[in-house]
Design a protein around this motif. Structure first.
Motif, PDB file in Angstrom:
ATOM      1  N   GLY A 162     -29.206  31.750  22.729  1.00 11.21           N
ATOM      2  CA  GLY A 162     -29.671  32.877  21.950  1.00 11.21           C
ATOM      3  C   GLY A 162     -31.098  32.743  21.458  1.00 11.21           C
ATOM      4  N   VAL A 163     -31.893  31.931  22.140  1.00  8.14           N
ATOM      5  CA  VAL A 163     -33.264  31.646  21.729  1.00  8.14           C
ATOM      6  C   VAL A 163     -34.183  32.834  22.026  1.00  8.14           C
ATOM      7  CG1 VAL A 163     -35.287  30.235  22.349  1.00  8.14           C
ATOM      8  CG2 VAL A 163     -33.075  29.152  21.901  1.00  8.14           C
ATOM      9  N   SER A 164     -35.086  33.137  21.087  1.00  5.25           N
ATOM     10  CA  SER A 164     -36.053  34.218  21.296  1.00  5.25           C
ATOM     11  C   SER A 164     -37.494  33.733  21.363  1.00  5.25           C
ATOM     12  CB  SER A 164     -35.926  35.265  20.175  1.00  5.25           C
ATOM     13  OG  SER A 164     -34.665  35.891  20.222  1.00  5.25           O
ATOM     14  N   ASN A 165     -37.747  32.480  20.980  1.00  6.82           N
ATOM     15  CA  ASN A 165     -39.087  31.882  21.064  1.00  6.82           C
ATOM     16  C   ASN A 165     -39.005  30.651  21.949  1.00  6.82           C
ATOM     17  OD1 ASN A 165     -40.454  33.643  19.102  1.00  6.82           O
ATOM     18  ND2 ASN A 165     -39.120  32.637  17.607  1.00  6.82           N
ATOM     19  N   ALA A 166     -39.571  30.744  23.139  1.00  7.36           N
ATOM     20  CA  ALA A 166     -39.426  29.690  24.138  1.00  7.36           C
ATOM     21  C   ALA A 166     -40.786  29.126  24.539  1.00  7.36           C
ATOM     22  CB  ALA A 166     -38.718  30.234  25.377  1.00  7.36           C
ATOM     23  N   VAL A 167     -40.865  27.805  24.588  1.00  6.97           N
ATOM     24  CA  VAL A 167     -42.061  27.134  25.090  1.00  6.97           C
ATOM     25  C   VAL A 167     -41.638  26.289  26.286  1.00  6.97           C
ATOM     26  CG1 VAL A 167     -41.799  25.281  23.367  1.00  6.97           C
ATOM     27  CG2 VAL A 167     -43.990  25.598  24.552  1.00  6.97           C
ATOM     28  N   CYS A 168     -42.237  26.562  27.431  1.00  6.38           N
ATOM     29  CA  CYS A 168     -41.787  25.981  28.700  1.00  6.38           C
ATOM     30  C   CYS A 168     -42.874  25.112  29.311  1.00  6.38           C
ATOM     31  CB  CYS A 168     -41.398  27.092  29.671  1.00  6.38           C
ATOM     32  SG  CYS A 168     -40.162  28.227  29.010  1.00  6.38           S
ATOM     33  N   ALA A 169     -42.477  23.926  29.738  1.00 11.10           N
ATOM     34  CA  ALA A 169     -43.418  23.004  30.364  1.00 11.10           C
ATOM     35  C   ALA A 169     -42.726  22.270  31.505  1.00 11.10           C
ATOM     36  CB  ALA A 169     -43.954  21.997  29.343  1.00 11.10           C
ATOM     37  N   ILE A 170     -43.205  22.470  32.712  1.00  7.98           N
ATOM     38  CA  ILE A 170     -42.693  21.789  33.899  1.00  7.98           C
ATOM     39  C   ILE A 170     -43.681  20.690  34.286  1.00  7.98           C
ATOM     40  CG2 ILE A 170     -42.141  22.015  36.359  1.00  7.98           C
ATOM     41  CD1 ILE A 170     -41.341  24.895  35.833  1.00  7.98           C
TER      42      ILE A 170
END
Length: 233
Positions: free
Chosen positions: A109-117
């Motif tokens: 249910g997350v609305s603030n996502a920080v993505c790092a591959i």
């Protein structure tokens, strides 16, 4: 009736396929560092047979356009392009980073996502997203490939708590320790086709599907060439 969309992704260590049909998502997924080219087509056959559909009956074919492994992104884009071209159906490219944001919403249910591959070469593929009330993800940062140190120097703190996803956090744990964001860990490491197909349904409704010859990968590094289909400018 909802759109009939097949999605596939081989951009990371995870190989996955999903079919959206009659409001239901059927999916296959396997974490495998190698062998995506031999695994993805049997997955496609399985989900289509389970639904009793052929490729030609689909409204669109979605794919994880990257960023990710150069080889993986090439494989996924090429296979998706070949299938769509042969079946004469349009394509929808979806960001693997945004797909991980969608996965965190689906699971937590997350609305603030920080993505790092992990992009290798001491860099990460990076983006931040905020989910809007209409279900669309707003990109807070443009997708980029960047050294962790540069992120720590440029990203500023804000009032949000960001849920992190991707392999970059473990790969560069020490380098990213000084990042000025309030963060919480999640168990989402890779993109999944079942999240790509949800984002693709949104894009299809907005008229963003394109002809197969117009679809292509997103590498973020400029020095990677893509072999174009005949007739593509």
């Amino acid at each position: 009736m909802s759109a009939k969309i097949l999605a596939l992704d081989t951009a990371t260590e995870n190989c996955s396929v999903a079919l959206l049909y009659d409001g239901t998502i059927t999916t296959r997924s396997e974490i495998s560092p190698r062998g995506h080219a031999s695994k993805v087509l049997p997955m496609v056959d399985e989900v289509l047979k389970e639904a009793g559909l052929t490729l030609a009956e689909l409204d669109a074919l979605a794919f994880g356009q990257g960023p990710g492994s150069f080889t993986g992104v090439r494989i996924g884009t090429g296979i998706a392009q070949g299938l769509a071209f042969g079946a004469d159906i349009p394509m929808i490219g979806i960001s693997t980073l945004e797909a991980m944001a969608q996965a965190m919403y689906r699971i937590h249910g997350v609305s603030n996502a920080v993505c790092a591959i992990d992009a290798r070469m001491s860099e990460v593929y990076w983006a931040r997203y905020q989910r809007q009330e209409n279900g669309v993800w707003l990109a807070v940062d443009d997708e980029c490939v960047i050294p962790p140190q540069a992120l720590c120097e440029t990203v500023q703190d804000d009032e949000h708590t960001w849920s992190q996803a991707g392999t970059g956090w473990d790969a560069y744990q020490e380098e990213l320790a000084g990042l000025a964001l309030k963060r919480e860990k999640s168990d989402v490491l890779f993109p999944e086709a079942q999240d790509i197909v949800v984002l693709a349904e949104q894009a299809y409704a907005e008229g963003k599907a394109v002809a197969p010859e117009e679809a292509g990968p997103v590498y973020l590094r400029d020095k990677v060439a893509w072999k174009k289909l005949p007739g593509r400018e």
